[in-house]
Design an enzyme around this catalytic site. Structure first.
Site, PDB file in Angstrom:
ATOM      1  N   SER A  72       0.689  -1.127  -0.155  1.00  0.00           N
ATOM      2  CA  SER A  72      -0.234  -0.218  -0.293  1.00  0.00           C
ATOM      3  C   SER A  72       0.475   1.547  -0.135  1.00  0.00           C
ATOM      4  O   SER A  72       2.022   1.519  -1.007  1.00  0.00           O
ATOM      5  CB  SER A  72      -0.970   0.197   0.489  1.00  0.00           C
ATOM      6  OG  SER A  72      -2.305   0.690   1.036  1.00  0.00           O
ATOM      7  N   SER A  73       0.472   1.867   1.176  1.00  0.00           N
ATOM      8  CA  SER A  73       1.882   3.316   1.072  1.00  0.00           C
ATOM      9  C   SER A  73       2.822   2.092   1.132  1.00  0.00           C
ATOM     10  O   SER A  73       4.233   3.594   0.771  1.00  0.00           O
ATOM     11  CB  SER A  73       1.128   4.146   2.036  1.00  0.00           C
ATOM     12  OG  SER A  73       1.270   3.498   3.038  1.00  0.00           O
TER      13      SER A  73
END
Length: 436
Positions: A72-73
């Site tokens: 994700s991030s």
């Protein structure tokens, strides 16, 4: 945190690092840029990775076999760390080789909006919330004012002003910035110009990665158009229409039990491709073009759906964002805590074994597939000399390597029409409008 594990008889030293987040890690202003303080979170990561390179031998590791890994991030951070001049990473105002040789990016490697306004608007909101808006956002005085507050005050201000709707990048508002130093140009430009480290990479996504982030009331063409227009505000209305024309409603089936329409699934697939699939393919193609091995995967099995249904009484989201994590960490027991029903099957436990072994094998050997060691079978590099692009379907009834189109394409990938859809999403015009 440093931890040692052994998979397939191969030792793997795992190191978890801390870095600044939100306003502390990704504040933007001309004053911060002038002092080379933008992208502080990425600089924290780079410093930690350099520490690992210098000291991992003290823990039994190999400084010449370092794999960075994020989801994700964290996957976005992996993509940012890979970007460099051909001679080495542009960081801390100096050119030097990246302190790793391999990378895994899950459910993100790049993101729309990096050259857009999301973070600037978030910055303005925090500055106003603490009363530091007497001078220009980009002035030294504003930065000094912010630094006069304690950490908790700034954290509270960032929480109070946080907005997570689709018009604010579904809440992902603190993004990296082109600072002329760590990130010397727009990510898309760096990728096109081949200004990245030459490393071996595994990149992938979950099959229904963004369904949990899509408005469940979407039920018409206009709803779908408006949602995507809000998500990519700089995209022209004509290009939103052209995008949706690549996802004809006839190809998507409503889930009446879950009260989710065909338009919902159509929109979810288009947004998934924008963020989680086509940008990774764009990055991967450029990495491979310069002689680097890239492995692509589509995660196609989950136990998260039963957890979501137990907690929210909602269903129908499929293999959602984060579905891969419990498998690649070999930690299905995370959900066996007595708080909700837990019905992991033998197939789930088998996938957790194959997945975690494949990831640790990649870290040890640079390849996720190793015969005789219970890894994913036949997981080979994604790009062939004939132009074929292959993706490994991980889990589910169609597990195995599949071309994205042509005679070697399995039905699970063929219906996604990735070559055609990503050709549009990765066109120069659309990339410019996606602001990255």
């Amino acid at each position: 945190m440093v931890r040692e594990s052994v998979a397939n008889g191969l030792p793997v030293i795992m190191v978890a690092i801390n870095y600044r987040l939100g306003v502390f890690g990704f504040a933007q202003s001309a004053a911060l840029k002038a002092e080379r303080s933008e992208n502080a979170g990425l600089r924290d990561q780079r410093l930690a990775l350099e520490w690992v390179r210098e000291h991992i031998d003290q823990f039994g590791g190999n400084r010449d076999k370092i794999t960075i890994f994020g989801q994700s991030s964290g996957g976005l951070a992996v993509g940012m760390q890979i970007r460099s001049d051909s001679s080495g990473a542009v960081a801390y105002g100096a050119s030097k080789p990246v302190p790793f040789q391999q990378a895994i990016g899950q459910s993100q490697i790049n993101e729309p909006g990096i050259t857009g306004y999301f973070t600037a608007e978030a910055m303005k909101s925090v500055v106003s919330a603490v009363g530091c808006n007497a001078s220009s956002l980009h002035s030294d005085k504003t930065v000094s004012c912010l630094r006069s507050f304690d950490t908790q005050t700034l954290l509270n201000a960032s929480i109070e002003t946080y907005v997570a709707d689709v018009a604010h990048n579904v809440g992902d508002i603190w993004l990296p910035v082109v600072d002329g130093d760590f990130l010397p140009a727009a990510p898309s430009r760096l990728i096109k110009e081949g200004r990245f480290a030459n490393i071996t990479t595994t990149i992938g996504w979950c099959d229904n990665d963004l369904t949990a982030f899509i408005d469940t009331t979407i039920s018409t063409d206009k709803h779908a158009h408006d949602f995507i227009q809000a998500y990519i505000p700089a995209m022209t209305s004509a290009n939103v229409d052209k995008l949706l024309s690549l996802y004809p409603i006839s190809e998507f089936i409503a889930n009446t039990r879950a009260n989710l329409s065909s338009q919902f699934y159509r929109t979810a697939q288009a947004v998934r491709d924008i963020l989680m699939v086509c940008q990774p393919l764009f990055y991967a193609e450029n990495l491979a073009r310069r002689g680097n091995n890239v492995y692509l995967f589509d995660w196609n099995q989950t136990i998260s759906d039963q957890v979501i249904e137990a907690l929210t009484q909602e269903t129908g989201y499929g293999v959602i964002h984060t579905s891969d994590l419990e498998y690649v960490f070999g930690n299905l027991s995370l959900y066996d805590n007595g708080e909700y029903p837990f019905h992991a099957t033998p197939a789930d436990y088998a996938l957790a074994s194959r997945g975690s072994r494949s990831w640790s094998t990649f870290a040890s050997t640079g390849k996720p597939s190793l015969k005789g060691h219970h890894t994913f079978a036949g997981f080979t590099p994604a790009f062939s000399r004939t132009g074929e692009i292959s993706v490994f379907i991980a889990g589910g009834p169609h597990e195995g390597l599949s071309a994205i189109d042509g005679p070697r394409s399995k039905a699970a990938l063929k219906v996604q029409r990735l070559r055609e859809r990503c050709a549009f999403i990765n066109s120069d015009e659309v990339i410019e409008q996606m602001r990255y």
